[in-house]
Design a protein around this motif. Structure first.
Motif, PDB file in Angstrom:
ATOM      1  N   MET A   1       0.858  -1.203   0.000  1.00 39.83           N
ATOM      2  CA  MET A   1       0.000   0.000   0.000  1.00 39.83           C
ATOM      3  C   MET A   1       0.891   1.250   0.000  1.00 39.83           C
ATOM      4  O   MET A   1       1.830   1.365   0.787  1.00 39.83           O
ATOM      5  CB  MET A   1      -0.891  -0.022   1.246  1.00 39.83           C
ATOM      6  CG  MET A   1      -1.877   1.126   1.289  1.00 39.83           C
ATOM      7  SD  MET A   1      -2.928   1.039   2.740  1.00 39.83           S
ATOM      8  CE  MET A   1      -3.265   2.774   2.984  1.00 39.83           C
ATOM      9  N   SER A   2       0.608   2.147  -0.918  1.00 42.76           N
ATOM     10  CA  SER A   2       1.393   3.386  -1.017  1.00 42.76           C
ATOM     11  C   SER A   2       0.457   4.572  -1.246  1.00 42.76           C
ATOM     12  O   SER A   2      -0.722   4.375  -1.552  1.00 42.76           O
ATOM     13  CB  SER A   2       2.395   3.279  -2.175  1.00 42.76           C
ATOM     14  OG  SER A   2       1.710   3.015  -3.365  1.00 42.76           O
ATOM     15  N   LEU A   3       1.035   5.752  -1.105  1.00 40.57           N
ATOM     16  CA  LEU A   3       0.235   6.960  -1.309  1.00 40.57           C
ATOM     17  C   LEU A   3       0.436   7.469  -2.736  1.00 40.57           C
ATOM     18  O   LEU A   3       1.556   7.533  -3.235  1.00 40.57           O
ATOM     19  CB  LEU A   3       0.633   8.041  -0.298  1.00 40.57           C
ATOM     20  CG  LEU A   3       0.188   7.746   1.144  1.00 40.57           C
ATOM     21  CD1 LEU A   3       0.765   8.794   2.079  1.00 40.57           C
ATOM     22  CD2 LEU A   3      -1.335   7.750   1.264  1.00 40.57           C
ATOM     23  N   VAL A   4      -0.669   7.791  -3.362  1.00 42.76           N
ATOM     24  CA  VAL A   4      -0.640   8.260  -4.753  1.00 42.76           C
ATOM     25  C   VAL A   4      -1.238   9.659  -4.806  1.00 42.76           C
ATOM     26  O   VAL A   4      -2.347   9.857  -4.310  1.00 42.76           O
ATOM     27  CB  VAL A   4      -1.450   7.296  -5.665  1.00 42.76           C
ATOM     28  CG1 VAL A   4      -1.432   7.766  -7.108  1.00 42.76           C
ATOM     29  CG2 VAL A   4      -0.912   5.884  -5.563  1.00 42.76           C
ATOM     30  N   PRO A   5      -0.518  10.620  -5.378  1.00 42.15           N
ATOM     31  CA  PRO A   5      -1.087  11.969  -5.494  1.00 42.15           C
ATOM     32  C   PRO A   5      -2.187  12.005  -6.554  1.00 42.15           C
ATOM     33  O   PRO A   5      -2.058  11.421  -7.626  1.00 42.15           O
ATOM     34  CB  PRO A   5       0.102  12.839  -5.897  1.00 42.15           C
ATOM     35  CG  PRO A   5       1.076  11.915  -6.524  1.00 42.15           C
ATOM     36  CD  PRO A   5       0.863  10.565  -5.918  1.00 42.15           C
ATOM     37  N   CYS A   6      -3.275  12.675  -6.193  1.00 41.15           N
ATOM     38  CA  CYS A   6      -4.399  12.809  -7.124  1.00 41.15           C
ATOM     39  C   CYS A   6      -3.967  13.641  -8.325  1.00 41.15           C
ATOM     40  O   CYS A   6      -3.307  14.660  -8.191  1.00 41.15           O
ATOM     41  CB  CYS A   6      -5.581  13.474  -6.410  1.00 41.15           C
ATOM     42  SG  CYS A   6      -6.940  13.902  -7.502  1.00 41.15           S
ATOM     43  N   LYS A   7      -4.330  13.182  -9.530  1.00 38.40           N
ATOM     44  CA  LYS A   7      -3.972  13.904 -10.750  1.00 38.40           C
ATOM     45  C   LYS A   7      -4.750  15.219 -10.870  1.00 38.40           C
ATOM     46  O   LYS A   7      -4.355  16.123 -11.578  1.00 38.40           O
ATOM     47  CB  LYS A   7      -4.283  13.032 -11.977  1.00 38.40           C
ATOM     48  CG  LYS A   7      -3.270  11.910 -12.160  1.00 38.40           C
ATOM     49  CD  LYS A   7      -3.694  11.019 -13.315  1.00 38.40           C
ATOM     50  CE  LYS A   7      -2.784   9.796 -13.424  1.00 38.40           C
ATOM     51  NZ  LYS A   7      -3.253   8.848 -14.440  1.00 38.40           N
ATOM     52  N   SER A  15      -3.246   3.998  -2.564  1.00 37.68           N
ATOM     53  CA  SER A  15      -3.266   3.390  -3.898  1.00 37.68           C
ATOM     54  C   SER A  15      -4.399   2.376  -4.019  1.00 37.68           C
ATOM     55  O   SER A  15      -4.767   1.976  -5.113  1.00 37.68           O
ATOM     56  CB  SER A  15      -1.922   2.720  -4.199  1.00 37.68           C
ATOM     57  OG  SER A  15      -1.660   1.723  -3.238  1.00 37.68           O
ATOM     58  N   GLU A  16      -4.942   1.958  -2.874  1.00 37.56           N
ATOM     59  CA  GLU A  16      -6.057   1.018  -2.899  1.00 37.56           C
ATOM     60  C   GLU A  16      -7.392   1.739  -3.108  1.00 37.56           C
ATOM     61  O   GLU A  16      -8.388   1.110  -3.447  1.00 37.56           O
ATOM     62  CB  GLU A  16      -6.110   0.214  -1.590  1.00 37.56           C
ATOM     63  CG  GLU A  16      -4.986  -0.817  -1.521  1.00 37.56           C
ATOM     64  CD  GLU A  16      -4.962  -1.544  -0.192  1.00 37.56           C
ATOM     65  OE1 GLU A  16      -5.945  -1.427   0.565  1.00 37.56           O
ATOM     66  OE2 GLU A  16      -3.972  -2.216   0.079  1.00 37.56           O
ATOM     67  N   ALA A  17      -7.391   3.060  -2.882  1.00 38.26           N
ATOM     68  CA  ALA A  17      -8.619   3.827  -3.070  1.00 38.26           C
ATOM     69  C   ALA A  17      -8.916   3.948  -4.557  1.00 38.26           C
ATOM     70  O   ALA A  17      -8.007   4.101  -5.369  1.00 38.26           O
ATOM     71  CB  ALA A  17      -8.477   5.213  -2.460  1.00 38.26           C
ATOM     72  N   GLU A  18     -10.181   3.856  -4.895  1.00 38.96           N
ATOM     73  CA  GLU A  18     -10.551   3.933  -6.311  1.00 38.96           C
ATOM     74  C   GLU A  18     -10.787   5.368  -6.756  1.00 38.96           C
ATOM     75  O   GLU A  18     -10.584   5.698  -7.914  1.00 38.96           O
ATOM     76  CB  GLU A  18     -11.811   3.084  -6.569  1.00 38.96           C
ATOM     77  CG  GLU A  18     -11.488   1.602  -6.471  1.00 38.96           C
ATOM     78  CD  GLU A  18     -12.529   0.737  -7.154  1.00 38.96           C
ATOM     79  OE1 GLU A  18     -13.544   1.267  -7.607  1.00 38.96           O
ATOM     80  OE2 GLU A  18     -12.298  -0.484  -7.213  1.00 38.96           O
ATOM     81  N   CYS A  20     -10.439   9.730  -5.468  1.00 36.60           N
ATOM     82  CA  CYS A  20      -9.829  10.702  -4.571  1.00 36.60           C
ATOM     83  C   CYS A  20     -10.824  11.061  -3.468  1.00 36.60           C
ATOM     84  O   CYS A  20     -11.997  11.321  -3.748  1.00 36.60           O
ATOM     85  CB  CYS A  20      -9.449  11.947  -5.363  1.00 36.60           C
ATOM     86  SG  CYS A  20      -8.873  13.308  -4.350  1.00 36.60           S
ATOM     87  N   LEU A  21     -10.315  11.063  -2.219  1.00 34.72           N
ATOM     88  CA  LEU A  21     -11.197  11.385  -1.099  1.00 34.72           C
ATOM     89  C   LEU A  21     -11.549  12.874  -1.093  1.00 34.72           C
ATOM     90  O   LEU A  21     -12.525  13.277  -0.496  1.00 34.72           O
ATOM     91  CB  LEU A  21     -10.512  11.008   0.229  1.00 34.72           C
ATOM     92  CG  LEU A  21     -10.295   9.507   0.441  1.00 34.72           C
ATOM     93  CD1 LEU A  21      -9.422   9.289   1.665  1.00 34.72           C
ATOM     94  CD2 LEU A  21     -11.624   8.785   0.605  1.00 34.72           C
ATOM     95  N   SER A  22     -10.739  13.676  -1.764  1.00 33.26           N
ATOM     96  CA  SER A  22     -10.958  15.119  -1.771  1.00 33.26           C
ATOM     97  C   SER A  22     -11.906  15.554  -2.890  1.00 33.26           C
ATOM     98  O   SER A  22     -12.868  16.258  -2.663  1.00 33.26           O
ATOM     99  CB  SER A  22      -9.615  15.834  -1.909  1.00 33.26           C
ATOM    100  OG  SER A  22      -9.813  17.214  -1.967  1.00 33.26           O
ATOM    101  N   CYS A  23     -11.622  15.112  -4.115  1.00 34.93           N
ATOM    102  CA  CYS A  23     -12.409  15.594  -5.260  1.00 34.93           C
ATOM    103  C   CYS A  23     -13.155  14.472  -5.977  1.00 34.93           C
ATOM    104  O   CYS A  23     -13.829  14.725  -6.964  1.00 34.93           O
ATOM    105  CB  CYS A  23     -11.509  16.361  -6.228  1.00 34.93           C
ATOM    106  SG  CYS A  23     -10.354  15.298  -7.111  1.00 34.93           S
ATOM    107  N   GLU A  24     -12.998  13.216  -5.512  1.00 38.89           N
ATOM    108  CA  GLU A  24     -13.673  12.054  -6.090  1.00 38.89           C
ATOM    109  C   GLU A  24     -13.239  11.772  -7.526  1.00 38.89           C
ATOM    110  O   GLU A  24     -13.956  11.139  -8.292  1.00 38.89           O
ATOM    111  CB  GLU A  24     -15.199  12.205  -5.990  1.00 38.89           C
ATOM    112  CG  GLU A  24     -15.667  12.269  -4.547  1.00 38.89           C
ATOM    113  CD  GLU A  24     -17.187  12.329  -4.425  1.00 38.89           C
ATOM    114  OE1 GLU A  24     -17.853  12.562  -5.453  1.00 38.89           O
ATOM    115  OE2 GLU A  24     -17.703  12.140  -3.332  1.00 38.89           O
ATOM    116  N   PHE A  25     -12.053  12.244  -7.883  1.00 36.79           N
ATOM    117  CA  PHE A  25     -11.493  11.939  -9.201  1.00 36.79           C
ATOM    118  C   PHE A  25     -11.021  10.490  -9.195  1.00 36.79           C
ATOM    119  O   PHE A  25     -10.363  10.058  -8.262  1.00 36.79           O
ATOM    120  CB  PHE A  25     -10.336  12.886  -9.488  1.00 36.79           C
ATOM    121  CG  PHE A  25      -9.730  12.730 -10.868  1.00 36.79           C
ATOM    122  CD1 PHE A  25     -10.312  13.348 -11.953  1.00 36.79           C
ATOM    123  CD2 PHE A  25      -8.592  11.969 -11.070  1.00 36.79           C
ATOM    124  CE1 PHE A  25      -9.774  13.217 -13.214  1.00 36.79           C
ATOM    125  CE2 PHE A  25      -8.042  11.831 -12.332  1.00 36.79           C
ATOM    126  CZ  PHE A  25      -8.629  12.460 -13.401  1.00 36.79           C
TER     127      PHE A  25
END
Ligand SMILES: [Zn+2]
Length: 75
Positions: A1-7, A15-18, A20-25
C-alpha cells in the motif's frame, strides 16, 4: 500500500482507493475508461443510427415508386 497523489487536486490518497477522497477523481482510471467505452458506444449509436435509418429510407424510397405506379394505373 502506497500513497498516490491525485492527478486532479494533488491530495495524497491510498493506492487502494478507487477515487480521490478530496475531489472524487478516479485514481486508478477504471471508471474513466468505462466512461470512454460508454461514450464510444453512444457515439456509435448516434453516428450509426442515422446511417442505418438513411439506408432503410433509401430502400423504402426505391420500393415506393413501384407501389405508386401500381396505384396510379388504377384510378
Ligand atoms: Zn483529488
Amino acid at each position: 500500500m502506497s500513497l498516490v497523489p491525485c492527478k486532479e487536486c494533488g491530495v495524497l490518497n491510498s493506492s487502494e482507493a478507487e477515487i480521490c477522497l478530496s475531489c472524487e477523481f478516479p485514481i486508478k482510471g477504471r471508471p474513466k475508461t468505462n466512461g470512454f467505452r460508454w461514450i464510444a458506444l453512444l457515439l456509435l449509436v448516434f453516428l450509426g443510427g442515422p446511417v442505418l435509418i438513411g439506408s432503410v429510407q433509401t430502400i423504402m424510397t426505391n420500393l415506393r415508386p413501384q407501389a405508386e405506379k401500381g396505384t396510379q394505373q388504377n384510378p
